[in-house]
Design an enzyme around this catalytic site. Sequence first.
Site, PDB file in Angstrom:
ATOM      1  N   ASP A 128       0.865  -1.181   0.000  1.00 62.19           N
ATOM      2  CA  ASP A 128       0.000   0.000   0.000  1.00 62.19           C
ATOM      3  C   ASP A 128       0.899   1.227   0.000  1.00 62.19           C
ATOM      4  OD1 ASP A 128      -2.594   1.424   0.338  1.00 62.19           O
ATOM      5  OD2 ASP A 128      -1.702   2.004   2.250  1.00 62.19           O
ATOM      6  N   GLU A 180      -1.473  -1.352  -5.902  1.00 60.74           N
ATOM      7  CA  GLU A 180      -2.694  -0.700  -6.346  1.00 60.74           C
ATOM      8  C   GLU A 180      -2.387   0.204  -7.533  1.00 60.74           C
ATOM      9  OE1 GLU A 180      -6.479   1.674  -4.297  1.00 60.74           O
ATOM     10  OE2 GLU A 180      -4.557   1.488  -3.255  1.00 60.74           O
ATOM     11  N   CYS A 215     -12.738  -4.929   5.893  1.00 58.72           N
ATOM     12  CA  CYS A 215     -12.058  -5.617   6.995  1.00 58.72           C
ATOM     13  C   CYS A 215     -11.319  -6.822   6.431  1.00 58.72           C
ATOM     14  CB  CYS A 215     -13.074  -6.051   8.052  1.00 58.72           C
ATOM     15  SG  CYS A 215     -12.362  -7.048   9.388  1.00 58.72           S
ATOM     16  N   CYS A 239     -12.812 -10.322   8.353  1.00 57.27           N
ATOM     17  CA  CYS A 239     -14.118 -10.914   8.045  1.00 57.27           C
ATOM     18  C   CYS A 239     -14.657 -10.515   6.677  1.00 57.27           C
ATOM     19  CB  CYS A 239     -15.138 -10.541   9.123  1.00 57.27           C
ATOM     20  SG  CYS A 239     -15.536  -8.768   9.184  1.00 57.27           S
ATOM     21  N   CYS A 244     -13.579  -2.725  13.249  1.00 57.11           N
ATOM     22  CA  CYS A 244     -14.622  -3.310  12.401  1.00 57.11           C
ATOM     23  C   CYS A 244     -15.901  -3.476  13.218  1.00 57.11           C
ATOM     24  CB  CYS A 244     -14.163  -4.647  11.841  1.00 57.11           C
ATOM     25  SG  CYS A 244     -15.394  -5.491  10.826  1.00 57.11           S
ATOM     26  N   CYS A 284     -16.858  -7.624  13.253  1.00 54.49           N
ATOM     27  CA  CYS A 284     -16.125  -8.616  14.064  1.00 54.49           C
ATOM     28  C   CYS A 284     -15.356  -7.993  15.222  1.00 54.49           C
ATOM     29  CB  CYS A 284     -15.175  -9.418  13.188  1.00 54.49           C
ATOM     30  SG  CYS A 284     -13.854  -8.438  12.441  1.00 54.49           S
ATOM     31  N   ASP A 309      -3.349   1.401   7.021  1.00 54.52           N
ATOM     32  CA  ASP A 309      -2.466   1.080   5.909  1.00 54.52           C
ATOM     33  C   ASP A 309      -2.154  -0.408   5.832  1.00 54.52           C
ATOM     34  OD1 ASP A 309      -2.369   3.789   5.250  1.00 54.52           O
ATOM     35  OD2 ASP A 309      -0.678   4.146   6.605  1.00 54.52           O
TER      36      ASP A 309
END
Length: 407
Positions: free
Chosen positions: A196, A280, A332, A335, A351, A354, A361
């Site tokens: 990232d 990305e 997330c 999950c 989250c 969960c 990051d």
Amino acid sequence: MQLRYAFRLYPDAAQQAALARAFGCARVVFNDVVRAREDARKAGQPFPTAGQLSRKLITEAKQTAERSWLGEVCAVVLQQSLRDAEKAYRNFFASLKGTRRGPKVGAPRLKSRKDTRQSIRFTCNARWSITDSGRLSLPKIGAVKVKWSRTLPAAPTSVTVIKDAVGRFFASFVIDTDPAADQARMPETDRIIGIDLGLTHFAVLSDGTKIDSPRFLRRAEKKLRKTQRELSRKQKGSRNRAKARLKVARAHAKVADARREFHHQLSTKLISENQGIAVEDLSVAGLARTKLAKSVHDAGWSSFVNMLEYKAARYGRTLVRIGRFTPTSQTCSTCGAVDGPKPLGVREWTCTACGTVHDRDTNAAINIKTAAGLAVSACGAPIRPGAIPAQREEAGSHGLPAGNRAA
């Protein structure tokens, strides 16, 4: 695969004068081609062919009093300049038709003798060579001293002599590398990583590693402001202004060189340690139009990803780019629940599904790795990009195994 190896040249005064003549003659031939094409277009006539231009602008021009000095330089340099003009026109027409990838390009323009960057190219037909003492022997220029930082892995097919804005000379050799030998240099590994890219940290890896952003431009801003202020106060056309311009160019070159070396070292380290890499596909051009433009350009994400791309192709690694609209910062990684967009100031979040606490990051890097599907494809079916043009490699080790590097 073709790569470029660049080494610093140190020509003496006579050789610098000979190089200046060669730069000037190559520029004149390029401009003559552009004028001939433009005259034909205005007259409604078909464009002259490369053979016709070569005969008229080089062979016959040497016999005239106005262009007799073209015979003082190597003929290959003039032919390569003509080919550069032809390639520029091909790219322009392909861009008009929409068959050329990338941004639109305009028609070739006349080169100026005041351009800060100049170059000439010698192919094998020019009979240039590397002497036993390690000098670069160029026709009608002489044996130029070279600062070798490593040996060339194969016999080069051409050499380009470049003079940059600072007045430094470089020899850029084009090498055809052996894919099998290159892949054998890399240690075997089955590691897969997601990256990232950001501004607070230059890169955050999916294993939790955070690489700080060097911010080369930001750190040099004080010196750059001072040199630019001194330049603005000098009278145009004066020698003091020329000296001040060199100071500004040196300051910018120092920043660019440091950034390039950082990108080379980091990209080679990641390629050597990982079999699969996911990044990305960022819209750098779009981000460069925001208030973060200076920081985005300072980071140099596009240059770094391009290095990852050609090094992955060279060393048999897998590089996957995921879509820029993939919600990596909203999902997330535990999950898979999408928690919605978050302001840039939120660096940690919990989250709601969960209850896992995420570093923004690191979570994004894990999602980039998952979205790329590298767990299935990296070891079984490596992904290969298309044809990659010759890239410039700075003289240096860049973290590769030592082997036979020293010249």
